[in-house]
Design an enzyme around this catalytic site. Structure first.
Site, PDB file in Angstrom:
ATOM      1  N   GLY A 122       0.795  -1.219   0.000  1.00  0.00           N
ATOM      2  CA  GLY A 122       0.000   0.000   0.000  1.00  0.00           C
ATOM      3  C   GLY A 122       0.828   1.271   0.000  1.00  0.00           C
ATOM      4  O   GLY A 122       0.442   2.273  -0.609  1.00  0.00           O
ATOM      5  N   THR A 123       1.966   1.255   0.682  1.00  0.00           N
ATOM      6  CA  THR A 123       2.799   2.464   0.746  1.00  0.00           C
ATOM      7  C   THR A 123       3.376   2.809  -0.617  1.00  0.00           C
ATOM      8  O   THR A 123       3.308   3.962  -1.064  1.00  0.00           O
ATOM      9  CB  THR A 123       3.922   2.279   1.776  1.00  0.00           C
ATOM     10  OG1 THR A 123       3.342   2.179   3.080  1.00  0.00           O
ATOM     11  CG2 THR A 123       4.886   3.462   1.746  1.00  0.00           C
ATOM     12  N   HIS A 140      -1.287  -8.376   2.685  1.00  0.00           N
ATOM     13  CA  HIS A 140      -1.225  -8.961   4.025  1.00  0.00           C
ATOM     14  C   HIS A 140      -2.355  -8.515   4.940  1.00  0.00           C
ATOM     15  O   HIS A 140      -2.544  -9.067   6.015  1.00  0.00           O
ATOM     16  CB  HIS A 140       0.128  -8.673   4.686  1.00  0.00           C
ATOM     17  CG  HIS A 140       0.322  -7.276   5.169  1.00  0.00           C
ATOM     18  ND1 HIS A 140       0.639  -6.235   4.341  1.00  0.00           N
ATOM     19  CD2 HIS A 140       0.279  -6.757   6.416  1.00  0.00           C
ATOM     20  CE1 HIS A 140       0.764  -5.127   5.048  1.00  0.00           C
ATOM     21  NE2 HIS A 140       0.547  -5.413   6.309  1.00  0.00           N
ATOM     22  N   CYS A 144       2.544   1.207  11.628  1.00  0.00           N
ATOM     23  CA  CYS A 144       3.588   1.659  10.716  1.00  0.00           C
ATOM     24  C   CYS A 144       4.416   2.784  11.333  1.00  0.00           C
ATOM     25  O   CYS A 144       4.623   3.835  10.731  1.00  0.00           O
ATOM     26  CB  CYS A 144       2.974   2.118   9.401  1.00  0.00           C
ATOM     27  SG  CYS A 144       2.009   0.820   8.600  1.00  0.00           S
TER      28      CYS A 144
END
Length: 391
Positions: free
Chosen positions: A72-73, A206, A330
């Site tokens: 996603g990042t 994930h 995160c």
């Protein structure tokens, strides 16, 4: 015998699905680069394309709009750029508007200059302020500026489901484009990009039972695109260079199919989440549950017990055999004050106490019962040691 650990941090990373793990292990023994023309390469390419179709189905999109990446990042950093194209022709964007509760991958603005990134506030439940967004989009349109709006579909900390269809509707009126981070929403609520009016979404394997280190960018059907963040070879139709991780992507596809099939079961998880909330209120009557007035993911509960520091509570629960978290996972393993709760206007002392419990469809009633007992012990011990108001 030690008690079994309880994993109540599914939003940080869901346990890998058995079918996804089986597919991953199976493909680790197969050679073949998806860019090679021999039989092994063609077989690898077929695996990649199958997974691409699976991820597209999960998002209500076409397979040709799916680009695999590391997660996603990377996906967010790729799409948050002023340099878009429309059917191959330059389509420059002047401004990025992000909600105040975005994940850091979005909040930092990607490839937009810092002075071109603006924050759209949220209300006390963490829901984006549509009236503010509409006014700002109108102001930008009046001076000839094009905007990209980025609002997540579901918040990773509170579980709040944002009104992204309304965001997209306002964006269309004022000539803006819309990205949504659907990392937490995928597999928990239905996603139909066309019906929602989204130009692009990003997601991660994930979070829905695939492996770590793989994700996807999914574009809509309207001809918009953007330059790659990772450049080099022509993999992923020149949209993301680097040899694809065939086994991990295949597991992603299996997880996407399973998550789509399991969507109806997610509605039942809300009852278990509410049981947990009741248990917490029973052992800590002054506990505050956040965002209860807004639509939320059925698996997510964000709360605070006044006087109980989040960092201390996370450690105490861990020692009691319970994995939960404070805010986003995160942050380099650090327990920090949540910017999401801060943006919601929560008082600072409660922000410092914010905790998140997140479960899955496989979380059993027995595990929830065990959590209730351990929570009672944890808060009782903390009250005794620190004189908190927890019961």
């Amino acid at each position: 015998m030690a008690e079994a650990r309880l994993y109540f941090d599914w939003n940080a990373g869901a346990p890998m699905r058995k079918a996804a793990r089986t597919r991953l292990v199976e493909l680790l023994d197969r050679p073949g680069n998806g860019s090679s023309v021999h039989a092994e390469g063609r077989a690898a390419r077929a695996v990649l394309e199958g997974a691409r179709r699976s991820v597209a189905r999960l998002c209500g999109a076409e397979a040709k709009g799916v680009t695999f990446c590391s997660g996603g990042t990377e996906g967010a950093n790729t799409v948050l750029t002023p340099d878009w194209t429309l059917f191959g022709k330059p389509y420059r964007l002047d401004r990025l508007l992000v909600s105040a509760v975005e994940h850091p991958a979005v909040a930092r603005g990607g490839r937009f200059p810092a002075e071109r990134v603006e924050v759209v506030p949220v209300d006390g439940d963490g829901v984006v302020d549509l009236a503010f967004l509409e006014r700002r989009l109108a102001e930008l349109a009046a001076v000839g500026e094009r905007a990209l709006v980025s609002v997540m579909m579901a918040n990773n900390e509170t579980g709040v489901v944002e009104p992204v269809a309304d965001v997209a509707r306002l964006a269309r009126v004022h000539g803006a484009l819309v990205h949504s981070d659907v990392v937490q929403a995928a597999g928990k609520v239905p996603i139909d990009m066309e019906a929602l009016g989204l130009d692009v979404v990003t997601l991660s394997a994930h979070k829905l039972g695939g492996g770590q280190g793989v994700g996807a960018i999914v574009r809509g059907r309207n001809g918009f695109a953007f330059p790659p963040l990772v450049t080099g070879g022509g993999q992923e139709s020149w949209a993301r260079a680097g040899t694809e991780n065939v086994a991990a992507i295949a597991a992603f596809g299996v997880a996407a199919d399973a998550a789509l099939a399991d969507l109806p079961a997610m509605a039942e998880v809300a009852a278990r989440r509410d049981r947990i909330a009741a248990m917490i209120r029973d052992v800590a009557p002054d506990a505050v549950m956040f965002a209860e007035g807004a639509p939320r993911l059925s698996n997510t509960l964000c709360f605070a017990v006044p006087g109980v520091a989040a960092e201390t509570a996370v450690i105490a629960f861990d020692l009691a055999g319970v994995a939960l978290s404070s805010g986003s996972a995160c942050s380099s393993g650090k327990v920090t004050a949540s910017p999401v709760l801060t943006a919601m206007g929560i008082e600072p002392m409660l922000v410092k106490s914010g905790l998140r419990v997140s479960i899955g469809a496989e979380t059993s009633d027995e595990e929830i019962d065990a959590f209730g007992l351990r929570a009672r012990n944890v808060f009782a011990a903390m009250k005794k040691q620190h004189g908190t108001t927890a019961a």
